[in-house]
Design a protein around this motif. Structure first.
Motif, PDB file in Angstrom:
ATOM      1  N   ILE A 179      41.717  34.597  35.429  1.00 51.51           N
ATOM      2  CA  ILE A 179      42.431  33.780  36.408  1.00 51.51           C
ATOM      3  C   ILE A 179      42.016  32.316  36.276  1.00 51.51           C
ATOM      4  CG2 ILE A 179      42.682  33.319  38.884  1.00 51.51           C
ATOM      5  CD1 ILE A 179      42.475  36.386  39.290  1.00 51.51           C
ATOM      6  N   GLU A 180      40.723  32.077  36.087  1.00 51.24           N
ATOM      7  CA  GLU A 180      40.237  30.705  35.925  1.00 51.24           C
ATOM      8  C   GLU A 180      40.839  30.050  34.682  1.00 51.24           C
ATOM      9  OE1 GLU A 180      36.039  31.280  35.852  1.00 51.24           O
ATOM     10  OE2 GLU A 180      35.820  31.245  38.039  1.00 51.24           O
ATOM     11  N   LEU A 181      41.098  30.841  33.645  1.00 46.85           N
ATOM     12  CA  LEU A 181      41.760  30.334  32.451  1.00 46.85           C
ATOM     13  C   LEU A 181      43.242  30.095  32.708  1.00 46.85           C
ATOM     14  CD1 LEU A 181      41.683  29.956  29.210  1.00 46.85           C
ATOM     15  CD2 LEU A 181      42.601  32.288  29.193  1.00 46.85           C
ATOM     16  N   ALA A 182      43.880  31.043  33.409  1.00 54.61           N
ATOM     17  CA  ALA A 182      45.339  31.027  33.546  1.00 54.61           C
ATOM     18  C   ALA A 182      45.844  29.972  34.518  1.00 54.61           C
ATOM     19  CB  ALA A 182      45.826  32.415  33.974  1.00 54.61           C
TER      20      ALA A 182
ATOM     21  N   GLN B 159      42.470  35.160  44.548  1.00 53.51           N
ATOM     22  CA  GLN B 159      41.782  34.027  43.934  1.00 53.51           C
ATOM     23  C   GLN B 159      42.772  32.976  43.451  1.00 53.51           C
ATOM     24  OE1 GLN B 159      38.312  34.322  44.274  1.00 53.51           O
ATOM     25  NE2 GLN B 159      39.174  36.108  45.327  1.00 53.51           N
ATOM     26  N   ALA B 160      43.926  33.406  42.965  1.00 51.26           N
ATOM     27  CA  ALA B 160      44.955  32.465  42.519  1.00 51.26           C
ATOM     28  C   ALA B 160      45.830  32.013  43.682  1.00 51.26           C
ATOM     29  CB  ALA B 160      45.818  33.106  41.438  1.00 51.26           C
ATOM     30  N   ALA B 161      46.155  32.950  44.586  1.00 44.85           N
ATOM     31  CA  ALA B 161      47.027  32.611  45.714  1.00 44.85           C
ATOM     32  C   ALA B 161      46.382  31.565  46.618  1.00 44.85           C
ATOM     33  CB  ALA B 161      47.377  33.863  46.503  1.00 44.85           C
ATOM     34  N   ASP B 162      45.063  31.618  46.775  1.00 42.19           N
ATOM     35  CA  ASP B 162      44.352  30.621  47.586  1.00 42.19           C
ATOM     36  C   ASP B 162      44.514  29.211  47.023  1.00 42.19           C
ATOM     37  OD1 ASP B 162      43.413  32.328  49.533  1.00 42.19           O
ATOM     38  OD2 ASP B 162      41.473  32.668  48.570  1.00 42.19           O
ATOM     39  N   LYS B 163      44.799  29.121  45.724  1.00 46.49           N
ATOM     40  CA  LYS B 163      44.964  27.817  45.078  1.00 46.49           C
ATOM     41  C   LYS B 163      46.433  27.389  45.023  1.00 46.49           C
ATOM     42  CE  LYS B 163      40.900  28.244  42.031  1.00 46.49           C
ATOM     43  NZ  LYS B 163      40.379  29.513  42.549  1.00 46.49           N
ATOM     44  N   GLY B 164      47.331  28.201  45.594  1.00 45.25           N
ATOM     45  CA  GLY B 164      48.740  27.845  45.622  1.00 45.25           C
ATOM     46  C   GLY B 164      49.570  28.450  44.516  1.00 45.25           C
ATOM     47  N   TYR B 165      49.030  29.427  43.801  1.00 44.13           N
ATOM     48  CA  TYR B 165      49.734  30.044  42.680  1.00 44.13           C
ATOM     49  C   TYR B 165      50.174  31.467  43.037  1.00 44.13           C
ATOM     50  CZ  TYR B 165      47.966  26.155  39.927  1.00 44.13           C
ATOM     51  OH  TYR B 165      47.692  24.899  39.451  1.00 44.13           O
ATOM     52  N   VAL B 166      51.171  31.947  42.315  1.00 38.64           N
ATOM     53  CA  VAL B 166      51.597  33.340  42.407  1.00 38.64           C
ATOM     54  C   VAL B 166      50.889  34.108  41.296  1.00 38.64           C
ATOM     55  CG1 VAL B 166      53.545  34.947  42.302  1.00 38.64           C
ATOM     56  CG2 VAL B 166      53.852  32.664  43.293  1.00 38.64           C
ATOM     57  N   ALA B 167      50.300  35.249  41.621  1.00 36.59           N
ATOM     58  CA  ALA B 167      49.596  36.043  40.618  1.00 36.59           C
ATOM     59  C   ALA B 167      50.044  37.487  40.692  1.00 36.59           C
ATOM     60  CB  ALA B 167      48.082  35.961  40.827  1.00 36.59           C
TER      61      ALA B 167
ATOM     62  N   ALA C 145      49.529  44.651  41.824  1.00 34.92           N
ATOM     63  CA  ALA C 145      49.383  43.739  42.957  1.00 34.92           C
ATOM     64  C   ALA C 145      50.075  42.423  42.673  1.00 34.92           C
ATOM     65  CB  ALA C 145      47.903  43.490  43.257  1.00 34.92           C
ATOM     66  N   VAL C 146      50.555  41.805  43.747  1.00 37.40           N
ATOM     67  CA  VAL C 146      51.070  40.443  43.678  1.00 37.40           C
ATOM     68  C   VAL C 146      50.510  39.678  44.875  1.00 37.40           C
ATOM     69  CG1 VAL C 146      53.199  41.087  44.896  1.00 37.40           C
ATOM     70  CG2 VAL C 146      53.125  38.965  43.576  1.00 37.40           C
ATOM     71  N   GLY C 147      50.063  38.483  44.633  1.00 38.78           N
ATOM     72  CA  GLY C 147      49.587  37.613  45.707  1.00 38.78           C
ATOM     73  C   GLY C 147      50.302  36.282  45.610  1.00 38.78           C
ATOM     74  N   TYR C 148      50.716  35.751  46.755  1.00 37.13           N
ATOM     75  CA  TYR C 148      51.362  34.435  46.732  1.00 37.13           C
ATOM     76  C   TYR C 148      50.973  33.659  47.980  1.00 37.13           C
ATOM     77  CZ  TYR C 148      55.094  36.710  49.565  1.00 37.13           C
ATOM     78  OH  TYR C 148      55.810  37.402  50.521  1.00 37.13           O
ATOM     79  N   PRO C 149      51.012  32.315  47.894  1.00 30.97           N
ATOM     80  CA  PRO C 149      50.515  31.502  48.998  1.00 30.97           C
ATOM     81  C   PRO C 149      51.429  31.529  50.211  1.00 30.97           C
ATOM     82  CG  PRO C 149      51.453  30.111  47.287  1.00 30.97           C
ATOM     83  CD  PRO C 149      51.425  31.505  46.740  1.00 30.97           C
TER      84      PRO C 149
ATOM     85  N   GLY D  52      35.702  56.463  27.640  1.00 29.99           N
ATOM     86  CA  GLY D  52      34.877  55.907  28.710  1.00 29.99           C
ATOM     87  C   GLY D  52      35.696  55.355  29.852  1.00 29.99           C
ATOM     88  N   TRP D  53      35.080  55.316  31.057  1.00 24.62           N
ATOM     89  CA  TRP D  53      35.726  54.738  32.238  1.00 24.62           C
ATOM     90  C   TRP D  53      35.981  53.264  31.974  1.00 24.62           C
ATOM     91  CZ3 TRP D  53      32.832  53.619  37.466  1.00 24.62           C
ATOM     92  CH2 TRP D  53      33.755  53.207  38.437  1.00 24.62           C
ATOM     93  N   GLY D  54      37.222  52.869  32.066  1.00 26.57           N
ATOM     94  CA  GLY D  54      37.547  51.474  31.796  1.00 26.57           C
ATOM     95  C   GLY D  54      38.891  51.105  32.380  1.00 26.57           C
ATOM     96  N   GLY D  55      39.457  50.053  31.878  1.00 21.54           N
ATOM     97  CA  GLY D  55      40.735  49.610  32.400  1.00 21.54           C
ATOM     98  C   GLY D  55      41.412  48.645  31.454  1.00 21.54           C
ATOM     99  N   ASN D  56      42.722  48.693  31.458  1.00 24.69           N
ATOM    100  CA  ASN D  56      43.532  47.694  30.777  1.00 24.69           C
ATOM    101  C   ASN D  56      44.234  46.863  31.837  1.00 24.69           C
ATOM    102  OD1 ASN D  56      42.801  49.126  28.456  1.00 24.69           O
ATOM    103  ND2 ASN D  56      44.794  48.834  27.512  1.00 24.69           N
ATOM    104  N   VAL D  57      44.408  45.587  31.576  1.00 24.65           N
ATOM    105  CA  VAL D  57      44.882  44.664  32.598  1.00 24.65           C
ATOM    106  C   VAL D  57      45.992  43.782  32.049  1.00 24.65           C
ATOM    107  CG1 VAL D  57      44.228  42.841  34.222  1.00 24.65           C
ATOM    108  CG2 VAL D  57      42.545  44.595  33.575  1.00 24.65           C
ATOM    109  N   PHE D  58      47.008  43.569  32.866  1.00 24.26           N
ATOM    110  CA  PHE D  58      47.998  42.517  32.631  1.00 24.26           C
ATOM    111  C   PHE D  58      47.908  41.551  33.801  1.00 24.26           C
ATOM    112  CE2 PHE D  58      52.173  40.715  33.633  1.00 24.26           C
ATOM    113  CZ  PHE D  58      52.485  40.071  32.442  1.00 24.26           C
ATOM    114  N   LEU D  59      47.695  40.288  33.509  1.00 27.63           N
ATOM    115  CA  LEU D  59      47.628  39.236  34.522  1.00 27.63           C
ATOM    116  C   LEU D  59      48.686  38.195  34.219  1.00 27.63           C
ATOM    117  CD1 LEU D  59      46.222  37.415  36.761  1.00 27.63           C
ATOM    118  CD2 LEU D  59      44.855  36.495  34.862  1.00 27.63           C
ATOM    119  N   GLN D  60      49.469  37.845  35.218  1.00 31.13           N
ATOM    120  CA  GLN D  60      50.421  36.738  35.093  1.00 31.13           C
ATOM    121  C   GLN D  60      50.207  35.781  36.252  1.00 31.13           C
ATOM    122  OE1 GLN D  60      54.766  37.336  35.751  1.00 31.13           O
ATOM    123  NE2 GLN D  60      54.990  36.483  33.700  1.00 31.13           N
ATOM    124  N   VAL D  61      50.110  34.500  35.946  1.00 33.81           N
ATOM    125  CA  VAL D  61      49.951  33.468  36.962  1.00 33.81           C
ATOM    126  C   VAL D  61      51.119  32.492  36.854  1.00 33.81           C
ATOM    127  CG1 VAL D  61      48.505  31.593  37.823  1.00 33.81           C
ATOM    128  CG2 VAL D  61      47.443  33.704  37.001  1.00 33.81           C
TER     129      VAL D  61
END
Length: 361
Positions: free
Chosen positions: A99-102, A131-139, A167-171, A266-275
């Motif tokens: 998120i900090e990168l995106a 974390q992104a929505a608090d900054k005014g972004y849609v994630a 999940a989706v977060g927006y300001p 192993g216990w893990g996860g794959n992630v798609f993030l869009q900002v």
């Protein structure tokens, strides 16, 4: 208040959790990020994915399942898209790092997406999109575990998917809207909770091995053959949950180039993030005007029961965060009992061992 009559300040809880993870060998920045997000999750009211996860993470560290040092491997980076191999580093830290990168890239390009393969568990998605929505972004975040099988495809009897949260977060002008759902009706964590307390679900949210609806949580992991979690929509409309599960696997596994075909164990996860930056569309003010209006009209909608007014996703989380800031967070005995052996192992003081006035600070 919270689960217990004795509550602790969020800052104290964050220090405690960070000390535990650091004592287990986790890099300081990772320990701090994971601790902060777990405590935030508890403040938001998502108790299954807060500090209750800490003993499981510590066990994974001890077994070598969660890596504690280093950086993700960058497989590809185009500026607007990126693919990381998370190397099973702590998932909360990885996604927060993504998120900090995106966010600054979204401010430049309008939309940025990052996919992560081989992350460890990423915790509460609502806390992450915040974390992104608090900054005014849609994630948007889509998450799956290609090693797990808990949910059968619609019409089938054999588990194939994990619950696959999205999940989706927006300001919003008052607080972010935080939508956090999954492709199954209930979750693995909730099912395990029911098993531990000897309870049954109020509704038939699982399927036994023959595909019959059941309220019995034990069918998921404690019967042979095993059952599965029902898809969102149940027996009548489960094709909708099936479609959601496939969409999430396409985003998190297909786009990352790693998934069930690779048979990870192993216990893990794959992630798609869009900002997304609303400013590069119709503008942030226009976005807020439209979405605030919709939230206000939703809350003003005549409720079925007068004592239960309509809530917008994120309302309860905002209240919980405010209450935690004022009163702290309390935990039931089960959480402290699970943490106690780790405190002893790493010689980390539990807030319970401190005078009430000190632990509240």
């Amino acid at each position: 208040m919270t689960d217990s009559t004795r509550a602790f300040a969020t800052a104290r809880l964050e220090r405690f959790a960070a000390e535990l993870f650091a004592a287990a060998g986790m890099d300081a920045d990772k320990a701090s990020a994971v601790a902060r997000l777990l405590v935030l999750t508890d403040a938001m009211g998502r108790r299954t994915h807060g500090l209750a996860m800490a003993p499981l993470y510590l066990e994974q560290i001890a077994k070598g399942g969660m890596q504690v040092a280093g950086e993700p491997q960058v497989i590809k980076d185009t500026g607007t898209t990126a693919v990381w191999d998370g190397r099973y580093l702590p998932g909360l830290w990885l996604v927060n790092r993504a998120i900090e990168l995106a966010v600054p890239r979204a401010a430049q390009h309008g939309i940025t997406a990052v996919t992560i393969r081989r992350s460890h568990h990423i915790g509460c998605l609502a806390a992450l999109v915040k974390q992104a929505a608090d900054k005014g972004y849609v994630a948007l975040i889509a998450n799956s575990d290609p090693s797990g099988k808990r949910v059968a495809p619609y019409g089938g009897t054999e588990a194939l998917f994990t619950p696959n949260p999205f999940a989706v977060g927006y300001p919003g002008s008052d607080h972010p809207v935080l939508v956090d759902i999954c492709a199954s009706i209930t979750t693995t964590s909730m099912t395990r909770q029911k098993v531990a307390t000897g309870e049954q679900f109020d509704y038939p949210w699982l399927l036994d091995a023959q595909g019959h609806p059941t309220r019995d949580p034990r069918v998921l992991e404690h019967t042979t053959p095993r059952g599965s979690l029902q898809l969102l929509g149940g027996q009548e409309y489960g094709h909708k949950g099936f479609g959601l599960a496939l969409m999430i696997e396409a985003l998190s596994q297909g786009l990352s180039g790693h998934g069930r075909k690779d048979a990870p164990s192993g216990w893990g996860g794959n992630v798609f993030l869009q900002v997304i930056d609303p400013e590069l569309f119709a503008g942030r003010d226009a976005f807020l005007a439209q979405m605030d209006f919709l939230s206000e009209r939703s809350r003003a909608n005549r409720p079925i029961r007068a004592e239960q007014p309509v809530r917008v996703p994120g309302d309860a989380a905002a209240r919980g965060i405010a209450q935690a800031a004022e009163h702290g967070i309390g935990y039931d005995d089960a959480v402290w009992q699970a943490l106690a052996p780790w405190c002893a192992r790493f010689a980390v003081a539990s807030p319970l061992d401190e005078p009430a006035t000190a632990a509240a600070a």
